[in-house]
Write a protein that holds these residues in place. Structure first.
Motif, short mmCIF file in Angstrom:
data_model
loop_
_atom_site.label_atom_id
_atom_site.label_comp_id
_atom_site.label_asym_id
_atom_site.label_seq_id
_atom_site.Cartn_x
_atom_site.Cartn_y
_atom_site.Cartn_z
N TYR A 1 1.69 4.83 -2.36
CA TYR A 1 0.84 5.78 -2.99
C TYR A 1 1.18 5.51 -4.33
O TYR A 1 0.03 5.95 -5.11
CB TYR A 1 0.59 7.16 -2.30
N SER A 2 2.17 5.38 -4.63
CA SER A 2 2.58 5.40 -6.12
C SER A 2 2.29 4.10 -6.79
O SER A 2 2.69 3.93 -8.32
CB SER A 2 4.04 5.66 -6.52
N LYS B 1 0.70 -1.32 -0.09
CA LYS B 1 0.23 -0.09 0.23
C LYS B 1 0.83 1.28 0.08
O LYS B 1 1.21 1.79 0.99
CB LYS B 1 -1.04 -0.03 1.33
N GLN C 1 -3.10 -0.51 -7.09
CA GLN C 1 -3.25 -1.46 -5.89
C GLN C 1 -4.06 -2.68 -6.50
O GLN C 1 -4.85 -2.83 -7.30
CB GLN C 1 -4.31 -0.96 -5.07
#
Ligand code: TLP
Length: 358
Positions: A129-130, A127, A133
């Motif tokens: 941010y870049s 997890k 997912q």
């Protein structure tokens, strides 16, 4: 086989509807299914849901559309989907996952196509941010391009439970789930109970001319109904197609063991042929994949030679050929196919290298 018949082992999709199916098609009660008014489609959907122990089911024109519909329901663009490297959804569905769904496949290689939770878990994105997912895991059972291999049910439960704990959804491409159930001696409801969605085909070993089913919760199936419309799968008087589907669903599973026995006989015969690479012990269901590299021919040349002798298969890659048993091929056809391959391979070894009959 004495007559001029072609032994078509290209796929279990090639079966022709029986006389009983054609009668049922002619007599089917129909209505407009987009208005939910086709009684035969409604019956098929209710029966599929019942057999799988789920709240609801949806009739779709193909396995490809069933898989895509589930994928679109479970994901949004920019997410990742874990699947096996040789899976159908990754290799043979026109990249619809990316082209239509905007999701990135994350293929992982697994022996005999059977992924473990360990392998799946290593492919889950952290997890950060870049990072895209991970949203979904797709499992294929039986696994087509791995030669019809079957997941032990405990492994499926583990993958589903652990994926859910990790916040992921799990879809089953169960195009041939009744073959898996036959091999295991278990019922499809038990095998598939932990999946968020299941797609299975009526038009493969079960023998219907057209169609697949998606099964799941009522809310999920309602969402799939809208998505099916979006991708052009809202059919109208589809009862004429659901009617043979109902027969396939009731009668098809009862005879799949015959296809499995025939596949075993085919595999054992082929394995005894010089230059053919195959371990018959690995053949669990109705798909036989074998290596023809040592014949000195490419898969397409091998198959062209075989077709001249009225036996058909398909290439898996340049070195491998697939044959699939189904309700339109019997034991004598399989014996004939083995004899033809043996005769053909024998005739190559008597010819100067690199030459074929014109
Ligand atoms: N498989 C077909 C071909 O596309 C290769 C076959 O002959 O085996 N999932 C799996 C595991 C499949 O084997 C198939 C079809 C599908 C999905 C797609 O089903 P359809 O052909 O109904 O779109």
């Amino acid at each position: 086989m004495m007559d001029d018949r072609i032994i078509d082992l290209r796929s279990d999709t090639v079966t022709k509807p029986s006389a009983e199916m054609r009668r049922a098609m002619a007599e089917a009660e129909v209505g407009d299914d987009v208005f939910l008014e086709d009684p035969t489609v409604n019956r098929l959907q209710a029966r599929a849901a019942q057999i799988f122990g789920r709240e609801a089911a949806l009739f779709v024109p193909s396995g490809t559309m069933g898989n895509l519909t589930c994928l679109l329901a479970h994901t949004r663009p920019g997410q990742e989907v874990i699947c096996e490297q040789k899976s159908h959804i990754y290799n043979m569905e026109m990249a619809s996952m990316s082209a239509v769904g905007g999701v990135l496949p994350r293929p992982i290689a697994a022996e005999d196509g059977i992924m473990t939770w360990e392998q799946v878990s290593r492919a889950i994105r952290p997890k950060v941010y870049s990072r895209a997912q991970t949203a979904l895991v797709c499992v294929e059972n039986t696994h087509n391009l791995a030669g019809g291999s079957v997941y032990p049910s405990e492994l499926l439960y583990e993958i589903c439970d652990r994926a859910h704990e990790a916040g992921l959804l799990v879809h089953l491409d169960g195009s041939r789930i009744f073959n898996a159930a036959t091999y295991l001696g278990e019922d499809v409801a038990g095998i598939t109970k932990k999946f968020d969605s299941v797609q299975f085909c009526l038009s493969k070993g079960l023998g219907a001319p057209v169609g697949s089913m998606v099964v799941g919760s009522r809310a999920f199936i309602e969402r799939c109904r809208s998505i099916r419309k979006m991708v052009g799968g809202g059919m109208r008087q589809a009862g004429v197609l659901a009617a043979p589907g109902l027969i396939a669903l009731e009668k098809g599973p009862q005879r799949l063991h015959i296809d499995h026995e025939n596949a075993k006989i085919l595999a054992e015969g082929l394995a005894k042929t010089p230059c053919i690479g195959l371990n018959p012990a690995k053949v669990q269901t109705n798909i036989v994949i074998f290596d023809i590299r040592e014949t000195g021919l490419s898969a397409s040349d091998f198959l062209a030679e075989l077709a001249r002798r009225k036996v058909l298969g398909v290439p898996v890659d340049s070195d491998k050929v697939r044959m699939v048993t189904h309700l339109d091929v019997g034991r004598s056809d399989v014996d004939y196919a083995v004899a033809v391959v043996q005769e053909m391979v024998g005739s190559f070894s008597r010819r100067p290298a690199g030459t074929l009959a014109s």
